[in-house]
Scaffold this motif. Structure first.
Motif, PDB file in Angstrom:
ATOM      1  N   GLU A 225      37.438  32.414  29.211  1.00  0.00           N
ATOM      2  CA  GLU A 225      36.631  32.779  30.384  1.00  0.00           C
ATOM      3  C   GLU A 225      37.479  32.774  31.649  1.00  0.00           C
ATOM      4  OE1 GLU A 225      32.562  31.331  32.709  1.00  0.00           O
ATOM      5  OE2 GLU A 225      32.949  30.682  30.648  1.00  0.00           O
ATOM      6  N   ARG A 226      38.290  31.730  31.821  1.00  0.00           N
ATOM      7  CA  ARG A 226      39.150  31.659  33.006  1.00  0.00           C
ATOM      8  C   ARG A 226      40.155  32.811  33.022  1.00  0.00           C
ATOM      9  NH1 ARG A 226      39.270  26.118  31.701  1.00  0.00           N
ATOM     10  NH2 ARG A 226      41.306  26.403  30.733  1.00  0.00           N
ATOM     11  N   ALA A 227      40.746  33.093  31.875  1.00  0.00           N
ATOM     12  CA  ALA A 227      41.772  34.136  31.805  1.00  0.00           C
ATOM     13  C   ALA A 227      41.174  35.516  32.092  1.00  0.00           C
ATOM     14  CB  ALA A 227      42.425  34.128  30.424  1.00  0.00           C
ATOM     15  N   ALA A 228      39.967  35.767  31.582  1.00  0.00           N
ATOM     16  CA  ALA A 228      39.313  37.060  31.835  1.00  0.00           C
ATOM     17  C   ALA A 228      39.001  37.220  33.318  1.00  0.00           C
ATOM     18  CB  ALA A 228      38.036  37.170  31.011  1.00  0.00           C
ATOM     19  N   ARG A 229      38.608  36.125  33.966  1.00  0.00           N
ATOM     20  CA  ARG A 229      38.319  36.194  35.397  1.00  0.00           C
ATOM     21  C   ARG A 229      39.583  36.513  36.193  1.00  0.00           C
ATOM     22  NH1 ARG A 229      33.668  35.084  37.265  1.00  0.00           N
ATOM     23  NH2 ARG A 229      33.052  33.779  35.498  1.00  0.00           N
ATOM     24  N   GLU A 230      40.712  35.991  35.740  1.00  0.00           N
ATOM     25  CA  GLU A 230      41.970  36.270  36.421  1.00  0.00           C
ATOM     26  C   GLU A 230      42.412  37.720  36.226  1.00  0.00           C
ATOM     27  OE1 GLU A 230      43.903  34.482  38.650  1.00  0.00           O
ATOM     28  OE2 GLU A 230      41.963  33.490  38.692  1.00  0.00           O
ATOM     29  N   VAL A 231      42.122  38.290  35.053  1.00  0.00           N
ATOM     30  CA  VAL A 231      42.406  39.714  34.838  1.00  0.00           C
ATOM     31  C   VAL A 231      41.631  40.550  35.846  1.00  0.00           C
ATOM     32  CG1 VAL A 231      42.004  41.678  33.282  1.00  0.00           C
ATOM     33  CG2 VAL A 231      43.043  39.576  32.409  1.00  0.00           C
ATOM     34  N   LEU A 232      40.357  40.211  36.025  1.00  0.00           N
ATOM     35  CA  LEU A 232      39.516  40.980  36.942  1.00  0.00           C
ATOM     36  C   LEU A 232      39.898  40.717  38.397  1.00  0.00           C
ATOM     37  CD1 LEU A 232      36.244  40.579  34.945  1.00  0.00           C
ATOM     38  CD2 LEU A 232      37.376  42.742  35.464  1.00  0.00           C
ATOM     39  N   ARG A 233      40.393  39.520  38.680  1.00  0.00           N
ATOM     40  CA  ARG A 233      40.884  39.247  40.028  1.00  0.00           C
ATOM     41  C   ARG A 233      42.033  40.192  40.341  1.00  0.00           C
ATOM     42  NH1 ARG A 233      44.881  36.160  42.439  1.00  0.00           N
ATOM     43  NH2 ARG A 233      44.371  35.468  44.551  1.00  0.00           N
ATOM     44  N   ARG A 234      42.926  40.412  39.390  1.00  0.00           N
ATOM     45  CA  ARG A 234      44.042  41.342  39.590  1.00  0.00           C
ATOM     46  C   ARG A 234      43.508  42.764  39.795  1.00  0.00           C
ATOM     47  NH1 ARG A 234      49.580  41.802  40.831  1.00  0.00           N
ATOM     48  NH2 ARG A 234      49.398  43.995  41.396  1.00  0.00           N
ATOM     49  N   THR A 235      42.494  43.138  39.040  1.00  0.00           N
ATOM     50  CA  THR A 235      41.898  44.464  39.180  1.00  0.00           C
ATOM     51  C   THR A 235      41.339  44.649  40.585  1.00  0.00           C
ATOM     52  OG1 THR A 235      41.322  44.543  36.822  1.00  0.00           O
ATOM     53  CG2 THR A 235      40.132  46.040  38.293  1.00  0.00           C
TER      54      THR A 235
END
Length: 257
Positions: A225-235
């Motif tokens: 969950e944390r890692a997916a949120r960081e992917v979207l933060r980059r987006t």
């Protein structure tokens, strides 16, 4: 409203509806704007009034425009658009750019939903799911350094996120992933257009995707969950929704608390 610059129309009412809808989705007309009159559409595209009316009926049914007898048509607010309607999903396919307001709305949904999906995937992923994720990630890695392979890189990126939807093993989420696929492609294309300008951006994006893959592979829901949120933060950074000075994105449509 001027129709100058719109491509030539070939086909029936469905093709005309698609052409007009794609212009709307790209932001040619804004919410509240008057939409071109039937007669102007007939003249510009050299089509019958019946064909125009059928095309406008499709735009009305999907919430893009509102027609009032004697007053013509107006573009409705984005909040009234039926974004999960299969017709709109089809119209979005292949579109080069979306209206910025629509981009923010789609991103806000993804930012809320995809970390939860990653958590579900970490809990439910089977060997076939992991193989799909790994194949997509390896494809992203293989095509990242080549500007000529940008379209392939986007395809692998989309396949990676699609694999997460599938790995949730929830029928509704999988169907949502299918309907949202064109809008996800549009967002990824927009962010990748910026990422491919800077090699460090590519490295960072791949690192973040790799953390999602590793967390799902380890069946670690919190980490996924944390890692997916960081992917979207980059987006969000690549799309210009926020700057890299923001530690957390609470929402794309509401201020941070």
């Amino acid at each position: 409203m001027s129709l100058d610059g719109l491509p030539h129309h070939r086909g029936g009412a469905e093709a005309l509806a698609r052409l007009l809808a794609r212009a709307l989705l790209a932001g040619r007309w804004q919410p509240g704007d008057a939409f071109p009159r039937e007669l102007d559409l007939c003249t510009h595209f050299a089509v019958s009034r019946n064909q125009v009316r059928n095309a406008l009926a499709s735009l009305t049914a999907t919430g893009l425009i509102e027609r009032t007898a004697g007053r013509g048509s107006r573009v409705r607010e984005v909040s009234e658009w039926h974004l999960l309607d299969p017709l709109i999903s089809d119209w979005m396919t292949g579109i080069e750019s979306l209206d910025p307001k629509l981009v923010r709305e789609i991103f806000a949904f993804r930012y809320s939903a995809e970390p939860v999906l990653a958590r579900l995937a970490a809990q439910a992923a089977e060997e076939a799911d992991l193989e799909r994720l790994e194949a997509a990630f390896h494809g992203m890695t293989r095509t990242a350094a080549s500007p000529e392979a940008r379209n392939q890189h986007v395809e692998y990126d989309v396949a990676f996120h699609d694999a997460i939807y599938r790995a949730s093993h929830n029928l509704v989420w999988r169907q949502m992933g299918h309907l949202l696929r064109p809008s996800i492609i549009a967002l990824i294309q927009g962010s990748q257009a910026q990422v491919h300008r800077f090699h460090d951006g590519l490295d960072d994006s791949l690192t973040r995707h790799g953390r999602v893959l590793e967390a799902i592979r380890r069946h670690a829901p919190d980490a996924a969950e944390r890692a997916a949120r960081e992917v979207l933060r980059r987006t969000a950074i690549d799309l210009g929704i926020v700057t890299d000075t923001h530690p957390v994105i609470a929402s794309a449509t509401e201020p941070e608390s």
